[in-house]
Design an enzyme around this catalytic site. Structure first.
Site: not given
Lengths: 498, 498
Positions: A263, A266
């Site tokens: 994550e 991202h």
């Protein structure tokens, strides 16, 4: 500034603000909202979507885009201004095909379905979720009907995540991969149970602290980022300076560290978009595959590498002395890179992961074509799963209900995960050719040079160029499965041979 | 349903959704957002406000309201439908006087000023905040200029919080109170230092647990509520089923328990609005004073009463054995009801609290009239504070910077706090005449009957009627300072005499 360009930019900024508000409200719904807030939140998200969509498909936007053609041509192709006009024109021509009410209905249905899915997954109760899935599929079919000129209906849904890419192209990449993965998994895979130390105990607070320590070395900074808990981890953002990551912890599972790296990848992409693109529709990563290339690069190419663990393993042992105190680094390294068919996509190893995607990619096409009905879907899933993985899936929680994507009608998304794997190694090879000492730096806990290279060469571009143009600029060529296949064979082959 | 009514309702639902999105984004900004997110969040809030305002002042809304007059007259005055049309007409006639750009500028300025205020307060640095205050005042003056037909400029800002109430009426209530408070504080007040046990230690986790235990007895339920941390506690909501309370903890201060009860009172009001009014502009408490009557009732009339502590004090002692283990209940009761001039409004006792309000009420009028400049404001504050409280204010953090309200241009809000005190006792006396055993129930830890009475008689009405009509329905008459004065004299007089 050309006044019509200023007007276009103002209109787009307003629309972008509404879209970002949706993103924050979705994050809030998933991470913070009291459970009973769902229905009203669904209505709010629907309303914001309707407003943003209506403002965007306004014919006045089309007129401005038309009138701005000479201005666009007077500017360099690479300028922020020309890129904004060019990308917006493509977005506009696509968006105006979708009626505002249909777009809003899709958002409302997704918000309603989310909580139902979460409960259904918890209770392995596909039947309670099916009506919502029926609705999502029906809406997606109506959505596809808004378009023409495609070769296959699946092209339309794919284009939402990977603009410009066709089903034929994806199939070529996935087929090449499938042909190579079969023999590779047969050669290096193992059916033996996981090593016992991999089930902990890994106290949750220590997982959280360790996850933060790792991603802080990657570029996570609480001035700009948050890390919270959800059922299904994701990354969202309100702007380049406000990035929200989510993760989950289980005491008997260390995979949260990889989730955090994933994550964070991202988040670093969104955080690295040029500030000059803030509050414009260019202020995002360019496509799902490019985005996933970043999450998978930080999670796998970096986070499952030997140099990474040469730096971090002693700290990991200190954080989890009970589970790992006596386990030597090489044993841990092999455990986290072990190839073994398993049920849950997000917990699977680098190689079999792609089989999960191939299964979804095929099923999505069959569902949309109606050749697999939603009634038979769980059984088809189980049969197909056994065929591909050689193990039988015990229930729907571990099967068709495991992922959130279909609850929001997110067909077309899954293949971009594997495309992301493929692209991640193309980009990694390019970074390594520019900065040959990257692995030496990892050994010292230094990830800044890689982060900076990615920011300069990829993140800062945002959506200025198409995914294909972007990849061409970063690696000098189109998508190509070979580097990824080579990477898997070398890494996993070495482990199996040792 | 009358189709034009359905159209009106749809338009209002959409606007309400945007307003609620603003509320959630503001909550997020204050409670969750990474620090660097401020500028973009400010732009988002400005955009949402501009959209909601523009959609509301649309002449089409005015036309619908006009065309719906016969429909409205065909319905009972008390019906949800007639109330929606009537209240919306009043809102619309007011809102259309304010240009969309001015409304949006006010929201943007408030969002920007918020973080500056928080830092300035922390550092007691009035100078850094002053430019933002100048802007807030200038915007407020431009806002006042949008209206006419008022007796005093302050009427305009007051009307935003207490619709229909005039400065003359407020002055009458505050003057009556001021005349009685002087002698009362002289009689019962004390300049001695606080009892030592009031500075703890009160471990923060125990404060949080105890706060939750108290408000759960009032009606807080995690299905519908959250409780988080902020600098300046507040309550917000996304709908009747999603209520967000905030509080703050200091290890040497037990006042967080009263803060939690206070914000819970606000939350119970919003949570209790009839579900039939969800997603309409009637889905809120009716005015700031009525809202404050609920926060102050739960905090003071309930939470500083003997019956309340007869039930809770043993639990409080168990939660804080080090500070309170040896302190008998009566000594604690007297300590939390002690009248003593102090610097911080939100920490002050029930009686002197109103002096803080009277000071703000007077200064606000003088600032808007320009008879006090923002340059001299901190000095005027200090001089006036010493005159009213008999103690001198050490710095601006404890003085003019202590409250958030002015950062968002919230002039006109402060007096509603004292009006809320006044109204809280009017409502309490009525509840007690309907349910004479309320105190007996408190002794048993039962607060449900009071909550239910308030829900039925006040909360469920939302904004269906004006504040005056609402109060008339609940207590059978207009605002009246006498019950509150009587309450203070009886409670505090008994403590002083004992």
């Amino acid at each position: 500034m050309e006044p019509r360009f200023a007007e276009l930019k103002n209109r787009l900024a307003e629309i972008h603000d509404v879209r970002r508000a949706q993103e924050v409200l979705f994050w809030d719904q998933t991470v913070m909202m009291p459970p009973a807030g769902g229905p009203v939140r669904g209505a709010q998200l629907t309303t914001l979507d309707r407003i943003a969509h209506a403002k965007f498909v306004d014919p006045a936007v089309g007129r401005l885009l038309e009138e701005l053609r000479p201005y666009e041509e007077s500017l360099g192709f690479d300028s922020d201004e020309a890129s904004l006009i060019r990308t917006t024109r493509r977005d506009w021509e696509k968006a105006r095909r979708v009626p505002t009410e249909l777009a809003a209905e899709m958002v409302g249905a997704a918000a309603e379905a989310h909580d139902v899915w979460a409960r259904a997954r918890e209770e392995s109760d596909y039947a309670s979720f099916r009506p919502h899935l029926e609705r999502a599929v029906e809406l997606k079919r109506r959505y596809i009907e808004c378009f023409d000129g495609y070769d296959e209906p699946y092209d339309v849904v794919l284009d939402d995540y990977e603009p410009g890419m066709t089903t034929v192209e994806v199939r070529a990449v996935l087929d090449e991969l499938k042909a190579e993965l079969g023999p590779l998994i047969a050669e290096v895979g193992s059916a033996e149970p996981d090593e016992e130390f991999m089930s902990g105990p890994f106290p949750i607070d220590a997982q959280h602290q360790f996850s933060l320590r790792v991603i802080e070395r990657f570029g996570y900074d609480p001035q700009f980022f948050r890390l919270d808990l959800t059922v299904h981890p994701f990354a969202a953002s309100s702007g380049t300076q406000d990035i929200r990551l989510t993760t989950r912890y289980e005491e008997d599972d260390i995979s949260s560290i990889f989730t955090a790296m994933h994550e964070c990848g991202h988040g670093l992409y969104e955080h690295g978009v040029s500030e000059a693109l803030e509050r414009t529709p260019l202020c995002h990563g360019v496509s799902s595959a490019l985005h996933e290339s970043q999450s998978r690069m930080w999670e796998n190419v970096v986070g499952r590498s030997r140099p990474f663990w040469n730096y971090f393993y002693p700290q990991l042992q200190s954080a989890f002395p009970e589970a790992l105190g006596d386990i030597e680094q090489e044993r841990f390294y092999r455990a986290i890179n072990r190839v073994k068919p398993s049920y849950i996509r997000v917990d699977s190893d680098e190689a079999t992961y792609n089989l999960h995607i191939i299964l979804r990619f095929e099923l999505e096409q069959e569902i949309l074509a109606g050749t697999v009905t939603l009634q038979e879907l769980p059984e088809v899933w189980k049969a197909r799963f056994e065929e591909y993985f050689g193990i039988s899936c015990p229930d729907d929680r571990m099967g068709v209900l495991q992922d959130v994507h279909w609850s929001s009608g997110g067909f077309g998304y899954f293949p971009t995960y594997t495309l992301g794997n493929v692209v991640s190694v193309q980009i990694w090879e390019k970074a390594l050719s520019d900065l040959p000492d990257l692995h030496d730096q990892f050994e010292l806990g230094e990830f800044g040079p890689l982060h900076e290279w990615l920011r300069t060469n990829l993140y800062s571009l945002g959506r200025k160029f198409t995914p294909q143009e972007t990849l061409e600029r970063v690696v000098g060529g189109p998508i190509d499965a070979k580097p990824y296949i080579r990477y898997l064979k070398e890494k996993l082959g070495a482990l199996a041979a040792a």
